[in-house]
Scaffold this motif. Sequence first.
Motif, PDB file in Angstrom:
ATOM      1  N   VAL A 305       0.845  -1.200   0.000  1.00 50.37           N
ATOM      2  CA  VAL A 305       0.000   0.000   0.000  1.00 50.37           C
ATOM      3  C   VAL A 305       0.878   1.247   0.000  1.00 50.37           C
ATOM      4  N   ALA A 306       1.891   1.257   0.864  1.00 48.84           N
ATOM      5  CA  ALA A 306       2.732   2.442   1.022  1.00 48.84           C
ATOM      6  C   ALA A 306       3.490   2.791  -0.260  1.00 48.84           C
ATOM      7  N   LYS A 307       3.831   1.800  -1.044  1.00 49.67           N
ATOM      8  CA  LYS A 307       4.537   2.066  -2.302  1.00 49.67           C
ATOM      9  C   LYS A 307       3.747   3.033  -3.185  1.00 49.67           C
ATOM     10  N   TYR A 308       2.438   2.797  -3.286  1.00 49.52           N
ATOM     11  CA  TYR A 308       1.607   3.692  -4.097  1.00 49.52           C
ATOM     12  C   TYR A 308       1.600   5.103  -3.516  1.00 49.52           C
ATOM     13  N   VAL A 309       1.541   5.206  -2.187  1.00 51.70           N
ATOM     14  CA  VAL A 309       1.460   6.523  -1.541  1.00 51.70           C
ATOM     15  C   VAL A 309       2.781   7.263  -1.665  1.00 51.70           C
ATOM     16  N   PHE A 310       3.887   6.588  -1.354  1.00 53.03           N
ATOM     17  CA  PHE A 310       5.200   7.235  -1.413  1.00 53.03           C
ATOM     18  C   PHE A 310       5.543   7.682  -2.827  1.00 53.03           C
ATOM     19  N   GLU A 311       5.323   6.812  -3.805  1.00 51.62           N
ATOM     20  CA  GLU A 311       5.715   7.177  -5.168  1.00 51.62           C
ATOM     21  C   GLU A 311       4.843   8.306  -5.707  1.00 51.62           C
ATOM     22  N   LYS A 312       3.556   8.301  -5.369  1.00 51.10           N
ATOM     23  CA  LYS A 312       2.659   9.380  -5.817  1.00 51.10           C
ATOM     24  C   LYS A 312       3.051  10.715  -5.214  1.00 51.10           C
ATOM     25  N   LEU A 313       3.363  10.725  -3.911  1.00 50.88           N
ATOM     26  CA  LEU A 313       3.621  11.987  -3.222  1.00 50.88           C
ATOM     27  C   LEU A 313       5.078  12.415  -3.294  1.00 50.88           C
ATOM     28  N   CYS A 314       5.997  11.482  -3.149  1.00 47.63           N
ATOM     29  CA  CYS A 314       7.416  11.830  -3.026  1.00 47.63           C
ATOM     30  C   CYS A 314       8.163  11.787  -4.359  1.00 47.63           C
ATOM     31  N   ARG A 315       7.636  11.064  -5.331  1.00 44.24           N
ATOM     32  CA  ARG A 315       8.276  10.888  -6.635  1.00 44.24           C
ATOM     33  C   ARG A 315       9.685  10.310  -6.490  1.00 44.24           C
ATOM     34  N   VAL A 316       9.803   9.372  -5.562  1.00 42.86           N
ATOM     35  CA  VAL A 316      11.039   8.620  -5.335  1.00 42.86           C
ATOM     36  C   VAL A 316      10.709   7.150  -5.554  1.00 42.86           C
TER      37      VAL A 316
END
Length: 603
Positions: A305-316
């Motif tokens: 789940v966190a992968k989707y959130v981090f990549e969407k928000l942090c672009r890392v």
Amino acid sequence: MCGIIGYIGKENAVPIILDGLKRLEYRGYDSAGIAIMNEKGFEVAKQKGRLTALEELIKQRPIKGYIGIGHTRWATHGEPSDINSHPHVGSKNKIAIVHNGIIENYKQIKERLEQKGIKFVSQTDSEVIAQLAEYYYNGDIVETVIKTANALEGSYALGIMCLDEPNKLIAIKKDNPLIIGVAEHGNFIASDVPAILKHTNRVYYLNDKEIAVLTKSGVEFYNMDREPIYKEPEIITWSVDSAEKGGYEHFMLKEIMEQPRAIRDTIQSVLANGDNGKVIESLDVTRFSKFVITGCGSAYNAGVVAKYVFEKLCRVPVEVELASEFRYKDPIIDNNTLVILISQSGETADTIAAMREAKRRGAVTLSIVNVMGSTIAKETDYTLYTMAGPEIAVATTKAFSAQLVMLYLLAVTFARKLGKLSDEEERKLFSEIASLPDKVSEMLKNVDTIQKYATTCVGYKSIFFIGRNIDYAIALEGSLKLKEISYIHSEAYAGGELKHGTISLIEDNTLVVAISCCERLYEKIYSNVEQVISRGAKVLFIGNCIKALPGEKLEIVNIPVINELFSPSLSVIILQLFSYYVAANKGLDIDKPRNLAKSVTVE
């Protein structure tokens, strides 16, 4: 995986140890046993099966004493049986032990001791410890424990009694949890806090290869050179009630209902100038070229789940790895990698190994754990504590939800620090996260629909979960929950993969659970729903953007609207309740599902 407890003090040890074992049974329930040291020597009672079988045995053959050790087992070496149950006593009846862990070189030690004429009675690796300690014993139990520990390879938490030194209870650990509790009427060893919380909230956490010597009046600590160690006690803030069922039929249902508080407290620990917020702010996130998230079971699913959130928000870029695979895959990480480790207990063996591998390769490590003083919490560079409180049911619910919100908060803060969000955008996202406890609370007031629907689902042999994007990520957790406690085969699939093989499994009266909280992808997932219905499936459709109407083969459960990035925290509530009520209608032992234990402390 096993649970151990020991007591030395002024009161009868038997009821204290049996009560502690009840509170540790989530760690293993293949068998249970107790050894009491008294004027007769060692009195041992061991029984295959649940703890109630041991209690019945002790009713028939009462024992009493003021020092004792107890054990509840999850079998690794040797089938569940009375003989393989702990405690184990050496062939000279001088030393008794309880053990949690795995001794990797037990075969070599056993062969050596057998050549010296020592007779073994069990199939376990643990008996080796008692026999070896007796072989080494020279009149000094502490020296014997040091010598024995130096000969063992693998993991262990040990409670040890010696007949020649009846006023001492010895504890030592390596790579498995063990705490020491101190109370006015005596002192304790235990695998986990709930076992002794009824008696004391003052505990010491043992580090690896530290030795505790307990007497009726106190505790002393030593290192492997027998040099004294000074340790400060920790004060546990959990209440006794938090480790009780509180009128619920199962701990799992109680813990589902506790999620609004667990989520709220975890959020406050970050946003209300709490310790977690200070830890996050202290981290220089700009130095990292990628994030790696690792965990096992539900903790891994939280990472997906966190992968989707981090990549969407942090672009890392974010990689999510099973901890059991990470340790063996020669991971590509360096000092520009942040490795985030997720573990409820902080003692998960594979996650500990992944952490140590990451540190060896120079990565920065950050853990999300629920237990203070745990191995992972102590060894990572940065530690964030979820505020779920004690979780007793084997299938995690509130700890998982607390992990999710901690990951959201981490992602939003990192995004702001990386310059991807303005202060105003950060505030809006934090406001959405802060709304979760109230929305979950409202959902938990209205469980009738899912409870009623679950009664129709007990006969299914397979159930499939589908979703797209972040809905697919939380479908993984829904599938895991169902198979854990209902014993119904289930799989989770990305909706777009149905036509790449999975749809061949769909036939009349197959159940498909579909999730839709990504409005931009609603038509895509609804197309999948229509496809499986046209092939005879029934569908449970969960979401907050559903436009379809219920039908003969379509049941709809609506959930509150929220930013899709945080929607897993709402859809998972329905998935947990669905799994719980399916299992309840099958009459299963929900808190103690077969072959599973709460904390996987062995590989």
